[in-house]
Scaffold this active site. Structure first.
Site, PDB file in Angstrom:
ATOM      1  N   ARG A  78      19.360 -21.071  10.937  1.00 25.63           N
ATOM      2  CA  ARG A  78      19.743 -22.187  10.078  1.00 25.63           C
ATOM      3  C   ARG A  78      20.436 -23.243  10.935  1.00 25.63           C
ATOM      4  NH1 ARG A  78      24.863 -22.987   6.381  1.00 25.63           N
ATOM      5  NH2 ARG A  78      24.252 -24.995   5.572  1.00 25.63           N
ATOM      6  N   HIS A 122      24.541 -31.933   6.433  1.00 26.05           N
ATOM      7  CA  HIS A 122      25.739 -31.140   6.749  1.00 26.05           C
ATOM      8  C   HIS A 122      26.813 -32.129   7.233  1.00 26.05           C
ATOM      9  CE1 HIS A 122      27.105 -26.856   7.889  1.00 26.05           C
ATOM     10  NE2 HIS A 122      28.155 -27.638   8.116  1.00 26.05           N
ATOM     11  N   GLU A 167      27.610 -27.176   1.387  1.00 31.14           N
ATOM     12  CA  GLU A 167      28.968 -27.169   0.824  1.00 31.14           C
ATOM     13  C   GLU A 167      29.373 -28.512   0.217  1.00 31.14           C
ATOM     14  OE1 GLU A 167      31.640 -25.694   3.818  1.00 31.14           O
ATOM     15  OE2 GLU A 167      30.771 -23.701   3.775  1.00 31.14           O
ATOM     16  N   ASN A 293      27.888 -19.542   0.968  1.00 36.31           N
ATOM     17  CA  ASN A 293      28.775 -19.501   2.139  1.00 36.31           C
ATOM     18  C   ASN A 293      30.068 -18.846   1.684  1.00 36.31           C
ATOM     19  OD1 ASN A 293      26.747 -21.084   3.202  1.00 36.31           O
ATOM     20  ND2 ASN A 293      28.043 -22.845   3.672  1.00 36.31           N
ATOM     21  N   TYR A 295      33.792 -17.086   2.868  1.00 33.96           N
ATOM     22  CA  TYR A 295      34.791 -16.803   3.901  1.00 33.96           C
ATOM     23  C   TYR A 295      35.962 -15.977   3.375  1.00 33.96           C
ATOM     24  CZ  TYR A 295      32.179 -19.831   6.962  1.00 33.96           C
ATOM     25  OH  TYR A 295      31.170 -20.347   7.732  1.00 33.96           O
ATOM     26  N   GLU A 354      26.252 -18.607   5.233  1.00 32.82           N
ATOM     27  CA  GLU A 354      27.348 -18.617   6.213  1.00 32.82           C
ATOM     28  C   GLU A 354      28.309 -17.482   5.903  1.00 32.82           C
ATOM     29  OE1 GLU A 354      29.629 -22.206   6.849  1.00 32.82           O
ATOM     30  OE2 GLU A 354      27.812 -23.430   6.730  1.00 32.82           O
TER      31      GLU A 354
HETATM   32  O1  IFM Z   1      32.255 -24.847  10.492  1.00 38.48           O
HETATM   33  C1  IFM Z   1      32.206 -24.811   9.103  1.00 38.48           C
HETATM   34  C2  IFM Z   1      30.843 -25.218   8.593  1.00 38.48           C
HETATM   35  O2  IFM Z   1      30.488 -26.478   9.054  1.00 38.48           O
HETATM   36  C3  IFM Z   1      30.824 -25.238   7.091  1.00 38.48           C
HETATM   37  N1  IFM Z   1      31.330 -23.999   6.535  1.00 38.48           N
HETATM   38  C4  IFM Z   1      32.556 -23.458   7.075  1.00 38.48           C
HETATM   39  C5  IFM Z   1      32.504 -23.419   8.588  1.00 38.48           C
HETATM   40  C6  IFM Z   1      33.830 -22.868   9.138  1.00 38.48           C
HETATM   41  O3  IFM Z   1      34.885 -23.699   8.761  1.00 38.48           O
END
Ligand code: IFM
Length: 448
Positions: A78, A122, A167, A293, A295, A354
């Protein structure tokens, strides 16, 4: 507890990057300036004044980077296409050299047996479009659809699936509400039209992609929201936050309506930006897949001061990344089963577009290995609980330009020395390579 090796046969393994975070070459071959060039040039915007001017120099070193991907055994890669390389002013003349770069990249990926998965936006909006209002201006959505058609016409014969936006929530909040990312506008709730115009852009672009027989995804940043307590005020605050972070960009796509934004004093027309027929247009082209995505989860309490209807509360007692983000692998299972429960049959197949962490470890990155292993086990648990997840793209292939943090947060499987551009695979690179190989071998054996 399901194990990551239990992920289904045909599960796709990948890695993610984004144009402005790795390419560099910002003044080469006709690329126009983007909002990130302008923002980073302003004092006190990016830590230590770092810019993306060189980044990982991927624009010139992509063959070496594809060799690294091949060494991992990736199914997919990606990356994002830089809009200002394709149409330097966001409209008008197309820059053939920009298209040529992605043409070469796609051909080299295919020659290495890796399926390209491009993201069309992006965060690097052409500066001229920002000068005309950026995502606050409805016209930007139409310019995005034109740019999408240009790129798809050139690469669509070799690239089966496309991600429209990365995002949109983070872009709206960091870029237009708080001003800590480009374009650096601090409009708070007046930034909400940015949400609608991005979704409109998605809808228009999705139609252009489907007309060309191509699959469409979007990559949403999503988080499980944990109320700080069972007190009514904390529950209401958590609900309000969930609406903003998780539902604002997913409900219109999957359900054809905006969630109730009354906690923000905002009506269903998002400050007058929603026109008749827009929601129909946004859903007219159903998503072929939802990119997620993930985290970390977010803990939310009632606000202590006037303004927003929530306040963020700390998550204690878990490891933390170099970015100080809490590490909660099971949050990924919770998020995915929650999506399934919320959207039911309206939820398309999911791909994790992500997931990863920044660490201060140089090459022996055991923290990252533990992070990835934990999250992949949680993903296997979500699949075992019935969620249709098709692939996992880790963030990131390379250490890169982490936006307002400059080069300080390292997310890569591959270490990059930003002085010399030397690439060195970390321990996590070998770990991911071996996992992919064993998962593949295990499923071949089962097929016999
Ligand atoms: O680096 C970023 C990415 O561009 C978008 N999602 C989160 C990542 C980590 O912060």
């Amino acid at each position: 507890m399901p194990h990551r090796l239990d992920l289904p046969a045909g599960f796709r393994w990948g890695a993610s990057t984004a144009a402005h975070q790795i390419e560099g070459a910002v003044d080469e071959d006709g690329r126009g300036p983007s909002v990130w060039d302008t923002f980073a040039a302003r004092p006190s915007t990016v830590r230590d004044g770092h810019t993306g001017a060189v980044a990982c120099d991927h624009y010139h070193r992509y063959p070496e980077d594809i060799a690294l991907m091949k060494g991992l055994g990736l199914d997919g890669y990606r990356f994002s296409v830089a809009w200002p390389r394709i149409r330097p002013t966001g409209e008008g003349a197309v820059n053939p050299a920009g298209l040529d770069f992605y043409d070469r990249l796609v051909d080299a990926l295919l020659a290495a047996g890796i399926t390209p998965l491009p993201t069309l936006f992006h965060w690097d909006l052409p500066q001229t479009l920002e000068d005309a209002g950026g995502w606050l201006n409805r016209d930007t959505a139409y310019r995005f659809a034109e740019y999408t058609a240009i790129v798809a016409d050139r690469l669509g014969d070799r690239v089966p699936a496309w991600i429209t936006l990365n995002e949109p929530f983070v872009h709206m909040v960091y870029g237009y509400a708080l001003g800590i990312h480009a374009p650096g506008r601090a409009l708070m709730l007046d930034a909400l039209p940015v949400a609608h115009h991005q979704l409109l852009a998605h809808g228009l672009a999705a139609a252009a992609l489907h007309e060309r027989g191509l699959d469409v995804l979007i990559a949403n940043n999503l988080t499980p929201v944990w109320p700080a307590s069972s007190a009514d005020a904390d529950l209401a605050a958590a609900q309000a936050y969930d609406v903003l972070h998780n539902r604002l960009f997913t409900d219109p796509l999957l359900l054809g309506r905006y969630p109730d934004l009354s906690a923000y004093g905002v009506g269903p027309d998002l400050g007058g930006s929603v026109h008749d027929g827009d929601l129909k247009l946004i859903t007219a082209t159903p998503l072929d897949g939802l990119g997620v995505n993930y985290y970390n989860p977010t803990r939310i309490a009632a606000p202590t001061e006037p303004g927003l209807p929530f306040a963020e509360a700390p998550i204690e007692g878990v490891p933390r990344t170099a970015f100080d983000w809490p590490v909660v692998p099971d949050g990924l299972r919770e998020l995915l089963t929650g999506l399934r429960d919320r959207y039911g049959a309206a939820l398309p197949p999911v791909t994790i577009t992500e997931n990863g962490c920044s660490t201060t470890e140089e090459l022996d990155d055991t923290f990252r290995i533990d992070y990835l292993a934990g999250h992949l086990d949680a993903l296997a648990a979500a699949v075992a609980q019935g969620v249709d997840v098709r692939g996992y793209y880790t963030w990131s292939l390379l250490d890169n330009y982490e936006w307002a943090e400059g080069y300080h947060q390292r997310f890569g499987l591959v270490h990059v020395d930003f002085e010399t551009q030397q690439r060195t695979p970390k321990a996590s690179y070998a770990w991911y390579r071996d996992l992919i190989a064993v998962h593949r071998a295990r499923n071949v054996k089962r097929g016999w």
